[in-house]
Design a protein around this motif. Structure first.
Motif, PDB file in Angstrom:
ATOM      1  N   VAL A 136      11.679  -0.489  10.892  1.00 16.35           N
ATOM      2  CA  VAL A 136      11.183  -1.148  12.113  1.00 16.35           C
ATOM      3  C   VAL A 136      12.100  -0.801  13.288  1.00 16.35           C
ATOM      4  CG1 VAL A 136      10.786  -3.394  13.229  1.00 16.35           C
ATOM      5  CG2 VAL A 136       9.971  -2.998  10.886  1.00 16.35           C
ATOM      6  N   ALA A 137      13.398  -0.777  13.030  1.00 20.85           N
ATOM      7  CA  ALA A 137      14.359  -0.451  14.095  1.00 20.85           C
ATOM      8  C   ALA A 137      14.126   0.973  14.600  1.00 20.85           C
ATOM      9  CB  ALA A 137      15.792  -0.604  13.575  1.00 20.85           C
ATOM     10  N   ALA A 138      13.616   1.838  13.724  1.00 22.30           N
ATOM     11  CA  ALA A 138      13.334   3.220  14.136  1.00 22.30           C
ATOM     12  C   ALA A 138      11.959   3.334  14.791  1.00 22.30           C
ATOM     13  CB  ALA A 138      13.427   4.142  12.926  1.00 22.30           C
ATOM     14  N   GLY A 139      11.341   2.181  15.075  1.00 22.66           N
ATOM     15  CA  GLY A 139      10.086   2.195  15.830  1.00 22.66           C
ATOM     16  C   GLY A 139       8.829   2.325  14.994  1.00 22.66           C
ATOM     17  N   ARG A 140       8.918   2.097  13.698  1.00 19.39           N
ATOM     18  CA  ARG A 140       7.731   2.226  12.853  1.00 19.39           C
ATOM     19  C   ARG A 140       7.056   0.882  12.625  1.00 19.39           C
ATOM     20  NH1 ARG A 140       9.825   6.442  13.876  1.00 19.39           N
ATOM     21  NH2 ARG A 140       9.852   8.296  12.548  1.00 19.39           N
ATOM     22  N   GLU A 141       5.730   0.939  12.489  1.00 20.90           N
ATOM     23  CA  GLU A 141       5.002  -0.226  12.002  1.00 20.90           C
ATOM     24  C   GLU A 141       5.122  -0.163  10.477  1.00 20.90           C
ATOM     25  OE1 GLU A 141       0.925  -0.620  13.410  1.00 20.90           O
ATOM     26  OE2 GLU A 141       0.417  -1.872  11.674  1.00 20.90           O
ATOM     27  N   VAL A 142       5.539  -1.246   9.861  1.00 20.77           N
ATOM     28  CA  VAL A 142       5.763  -1.199   8.414  1.00 20.77           C
ATOM     29  C   VAL A 142       4.756  -2.065   7.653  1.00 20.77           C
ATOM     30  CG1 VAL A 142       7.381  -1.705   6.530  1.00 20.77           C
ATOM     31  CG2 VAL A 142       8.214  -0.644   8.648  1.00 20.77           C
ATOM     32  N   VAL A 143       4.122  -1.425   6.666  1.00 18.86           N
ATOM     33  CA  VAL A 143       3.293  -2.166   5.717  1.00 18.86           C
ATOM     34  C   VAL A 143       4.135  -2.277   4.455  1.00 18.86           C
ATOM     35  CG1 VAL A 143       1.180  -2.113   4.319  1.00 18.86           C
ATOM     36  CG2 VAL A 143       1.131  -1.303   6.701  1.00 18.86           C
ATOM     37  N   TYR A 144       4.310  -3.496   3.988  1.00 21.87           N
ATOM     38  CA  TYR A 144       5.091  -3.668   2.762  1.00 21.87           C
ATOM     39  C   TYR A 144       4.137  -3.864   1.585  1.00 21.87           C
ATOM     40  CZ  TYR A 144       7.970  -5.504  -0.913  1.00 21.87           C
ATOM     41  OH  TYR A 144       8.547  -5.686  -2.138  1.00 21.87           O
ATOM     42  N   ASP A 145       4.185  -2.950   0.611  1.00 18.22           N
ATOM     43  CA  ASP A 145       3.364  -3.049  -0.598  1.00 18.22           C
ATOM     44  C   ASP A 145       4.161  -3.752  -1.692  1.00 18.22           C
ATOM     45  OD1 ASP A 145       1.128  -1.750   0.378  1.00 18.22           O
ATOM     46  OD2 ASP A 145       1.256  -0.016  -0.975  1.00 18.22           O
ATOM     47  N   ALA A 146       3.737  -4.933  -2.071  1.00 20.45           N
ATOM     48  CA  ALA A 146       4.432  -5.685  -3.118  1.00 20.45           C
ATOM     49  C   ALA A 146       3.844  -5.308  -4.473  1.00 20.45           C
ATOM     50  CB  ALA A 146       4.290  -7.181  -2.867  1.00 20.45           C
ATOM     51  N   GLU A 147       4.579  -4.454  -5.174  1.00 23.49           N
ATOM     52  CA  GLU A 147       4.097  -3.912  -6.449  1.00 23.49           C
ATOM     53  C   GLU A 147       4.027  -5.003  -7.519  1.00 23.49           C
ATOM     54  OE1 GLU A 147       5.305   0.169  -8.820  1.00 23.49           O
ATOM     55  OE2 GLU A 147       6.835  -1.323  -8.492  1.00 23.49           O
ATOM     56  N   HIS A 148       3.041  -4.920  -8.390  1.00 29.11           N
ATOM     57  CA  HIS A 148       2.865  -5.892  -9.486  1.00 29.11           C
ATOM     58  C   HIS A 148       2.936  -7.322  -8.984  1.00 29.11           C
ATOM     59  CE1 HIS A 148       3.116  -2.744 -12.501  1.00 29.11           C
ATOM     60  NE2 HIS A 148       4.212  -2.299 -11.946  1.00 29.11           N
ATOM     61  N   PHE A 149       2.398  -7.563  -7.785  1.00 28.92           N
ATOM     62  CA  PHE A 149       2.599  -8.886  -7.202  1.00 28.92           C
ATOM     63  C   PHE A 149       2.031 -10.003  -8.074  1.00 28.92           C
ATOM     64  CE2 PHE A 149       1.949 -12.589  -4.641  1.00 28.92           C
ATOM     65  CZ  PHE A 149       3.160 -12.687  -3.972  1.00 28.92           C
ATOM     66  N   PHE A 150       0.838  -9.773  -8.601  1.00 29.98           N
ATOM     67  CA  PHE A 150       0.172 -10.886  -9.291  1.00 29.98           C
ATOM     68  C   PHE A 150       0.800 -11.163 -10.658  1.00 29.98           C
ATOM     69  CE2 PHE A 150      -2.527  -9.127  -6.073  1.00 29.98           C
ATOM     70  CZ  PHE A 150      -2.865 -10.259  -5.353  1.00 29.98           C
ATOM     71  N   ASP A 151       1.224 -10.102 -11.335  1.00 31.11           N
ATOM     72  CA  ASP A 151       1.928 -10.304 -12.611  1.00 31.11           C
ATOM     73  C   ASP A 151       3.277 -10.959 -12.353  1.00 31.11           C
ATOM     74  OD1 ASP A 151      -0.054  -8.906 -14.284  1.00 31.11           O
ATOM     75  OD2 ASP A 151       0.541  -7.157 -13.116  1.00 31.11           O
ATOM     76  N   GLY A 152       3.930 -10.489 -11.285  1.00 31.50           N
ATOM     77  CA  GLY A 152       5.226 -11.062 -10.931  1.00 31.50           C
ATOM     78  C   GLY A 152       5.093 -12.541 -10.571  1.00 31.50           C
ATOM     79  N   TYR A 153       4.025 -12.841  -9.837  1.00 32.98           N
ATOM     80  CA  TYR A 153       3.799 -14.220  -9.401  1.00 32.98           C
ATOM     81  C   TYR A 153       3.584 -15.136 -10.599  1.00 32.98           C
ATOM     82  CZ  TYR A 153       1.846 -18.134  -6.729  1.00 32.98           C
ATOM     83  OH  TYR A 153       1.614 -19.370  -6.166  1.00 32.98           O
ATOM     84  N   LYS A 154       2.825 -14.623 -11.596  1.00 33.36           N
ATOM     85  CA  LYS A 154       2.561 -15.471 -12.772  1.00 33.36           C
ATOM     86  C   LYS A 154       3.847 -15.738 -13.542  1.00 33.36           C
ATOM     87  CE  LYS A 154      -2.071 -13.781 -13.112  1.00 33.36           C
ATOM     88  NZ  LYS A 154      -2.773 -12.646 -13.689  1.00 33.36           N
ATOM     89  N   ASP A 155       4.739 -14.749 -13.476  1.00 27.69           N
ATOM     90  CA  ASP A 155       6.010 -14.865 -14.179  1.00 27.69           C
ATOM     91  C   ASP A 155       6.947 -15.832 -13.435  1.00 27.69           C
ATOM     92  OD1 ASP A 155       7.821 -13.989 -16.214  1.00 27.69           O
ATOM     93  OD2 ASP A 155       8.877 -12.829 -14.669  1.00 27.69           O
TER      94      ASP A 155
END
Ligand SMILES: [Zn+2]
Length: 537
Positions: A136-155
């Motif tokens: 972001v500091a370098a001027g980029r729009e950042v999309v953060y992909d949360a890998e295995h989010f749903f399995d991680g959430y259940k855990d």
């Protein structure tokens, strides 16, 4: 619930290329970016510049494209454990890709943090936050992909949400929750997305789903219904294993069924064409059963059903086919009566009177051919030529004088080769050509092309895209018959033709002949239609 305009995020060129048999050259990728941009896709993920030189070249070239709407994203992952973001080589490569958007993937699931990254829960959060902040500091729009989010959430739900909070603190524009293994059920996904929406606001939340449970589209729509405002997916559902969530199904559902809005909404009638274009470049055969856009999506069989569909389209069709660039098809089979033939003729562009003797004659001819073993359901082009011959006294653009096909094996180590000679009359001139190929049908195809191309350059645009033979049981004697179905494409359209004979080469010839004849008939019709509007959206 208040709804946000949606952002559509296409990852055909990154996640889609993980699919079996899918690969694109740099030129293909650039063409696809331009096409997706024209269609109005908001984000186009171009690839993983850290992974191979081809993607680096792609990003160099993509910077030169003049896109009118879409933002191109480079994809990578969070910094390595124990390394400052500014010193991380991979993040550096991502910045060098020079895209306005950078998407980075990070770990949600503690199992992956400890077992795969072999680091601590706290260091993982720092890796996410630092990496996002650095980009972001370098001027980029950042999309953060949360890998295995749903399995991680259940855990561990609290930890999963803390990973998103870390990305949010770093300044990520969007927090996309990924169902990386594709195993999440609709209700579970809806509930978890709703929780994230409550925490971070729907305008900042996205979903990225896979189709491993056959629910890729369903869970994506559930994510949107729960408040997510960015949807990731691929064209035609390309992607590893059973594929990513299919945007060609998601988009019509969002716009036509859920009443949602996105920049590409007005271009929905071009969806089918877009899908074919992508298949063409990926060298894939379009799936006839694809919802909304497949050739069979609005195909009706049998007189009664077809008749009712004609009278009240709504009675048998869930949407207006034209809304996605598709159309109703009547399948002609020996069940068909006069009204089906008339409808089919109209669908194919003929003006016919139901009670004319020509219609009766063509129906009789069709029944005779079907009795012999011809099948026109997958061969609309052959059917159209038949109708043109009977209803309009259409004369073919070329006439057969003879052909010969030889298959020869030149020794025990050599593979067989085929040679075909074709003699046809084209615009009054006798053309005599010869071609050699591995297979006899390809040789015949090549020789016929050579004979036609000079008089009809449009033939050069066509290519055989599928070839099928079915051996029919003979009810009438010793010989069984071969029915050949050929599919031909010119990059814009795909058409099917059929041939039938005791001899497989003769059956192939018939189908090939019709394939070229159809292309020429269509060119002729276009010419008659005068100058068409230029192709602008
Ligand atoms: Zn994925």
């Amino acid at each position: 619930m208040k709804t946000h305009p949606l952002k559509i995020y296409d990852t055909t060129l990154r996640d889609g290329t993980q699919g079996e048999g899918i690969s694109f050259s740099v030129t293909d990728k650039l063409l696809i970016v331009e096409r997706l941009d024209q269609f109005g896709i908001d984000y186009i993920e171009g690839g993983f510049p850290g992974s191979n030189p081809r993607d680096i070249t792609f990003f160099e070239e993509a910077r030169k494209l003049k896109l009118r709407h879409a933002l191109v994203a480079a994809f990578g992952s969070t910094r390595r454990a124990g390394v400052a973001a500014a010193k991380d080589v991979q993040l550096q490569v991502l910045l060098e890709a020079g895209t306005p958007v950078v998407t980075i993937v990070g770990k949600t699931w503690l199992l992956h943090v400890t077992e795969i990254l072999r680091t601590t829960a706290e260091e993982n959060l720092a890796m996410i936050e630092d990496s996002v902040r650095h980009l972001v500091a370098a001027g980029r729009e950042v999309v953060y992909d949360a890998e295995h989010f749903f399995d991680g959430y259940k855990d561990d739900p609290e930890y999963a949400l803390r990973t998103l909070a870390a990305a949010a603190r770093g300044g990520a524009a969007n927090l996309t929750m990924c169902d990386t293994n594709g195993g999440t059920l609709v209700e579970d996904l809806r509930e978890i997305v709703a929780r994230a929406v409550k925490e971070f606001g729907g305008e900042r939340v996205g979903v990225h789903c896979h189709n491993d449970s056959g629910l890729g589209v369903a869970v994506s729509l559930a994510g949107v219904a729960a408040g997510a405002s960015l949807v990731q997916g691929t064209m035609n559902g390309f992607g590893e294993r059973t594929g990513n969530a299919n945007l060609t199904t998601i988009l019509p559902n969002l716009f036509l069924k859920m009443g949602r809005e996105a920049a590409c909404r007005p271009n929905l009638p071009q969806l089918r064409e877009l899908s074919h274009y992508i298949d063409e470049l990926a060298n894939q055969r379009p799936d006839p059963k694809a919802p909304f856009i497949g050739a069979s999506a609005f195909a009706h069989k049998g007189g009664l059903h077809a008749n009712a569909a004609q009278k009240v389209a709504r009675s048998y069709e869930h949407i207006t086919p034209a809304a996605v660039g598709n159309h109703t098809r009547v399948l002609v089979s020996d069940l068909a009566g006069r009204s089906s033939i008339v409808m089919k003729a109209r669908e194919l562009g003929f003006h016919v009177d139901e009670h004319s003797p020509a219609v009766k004659n063509v129906l009789e001819e069709l029944k005779r051919l079907e009795f012999e073993g011809y099948e026109f359901e997958a061969a609309d082009a052959s059917l159209k030529l038949l109708l043109a011959r009977w209803l309009q006294k259409h004369t073919p653009a070329f006439e057969l004088e003879g052909y010969r096909v030889i298959v020869e094996c030149r020794g025990p180590e050599a593979s067989a080769v085929a040679e075909a000679t074709v003699k046809v009359k084209v615009k009054g001139k006798s053309m005599h050509t010869v071609a050699e190929c591995i297979g006899p049908v390809s040789a015949l195809d090549k020789a016929l092309r050579l004979a036609l191309e000079r008089a009809y350059p449009a033939i050069k645009d066509t290519a055989l895209s599928d070839y099928k033979v079915r051996i029919l049981d003979s009810k009438r004697g010793a010989n069984s018959r071969a029915r050949v179905l050929i599919e031909t494409s010119d990059g814009e359209d795909i058409w099917g033709t059929v041939g039938l004979s005791d001899n497989i080469i003769e059956a192939s010839w018939e189908a090939l002949r019709d394939a070229f004849e159809y292309k020429l008939l269509r060119e002729e019709e276009r010419g008659d239609a005068g100058n068409r509007k230029p192709d602008t959206a």
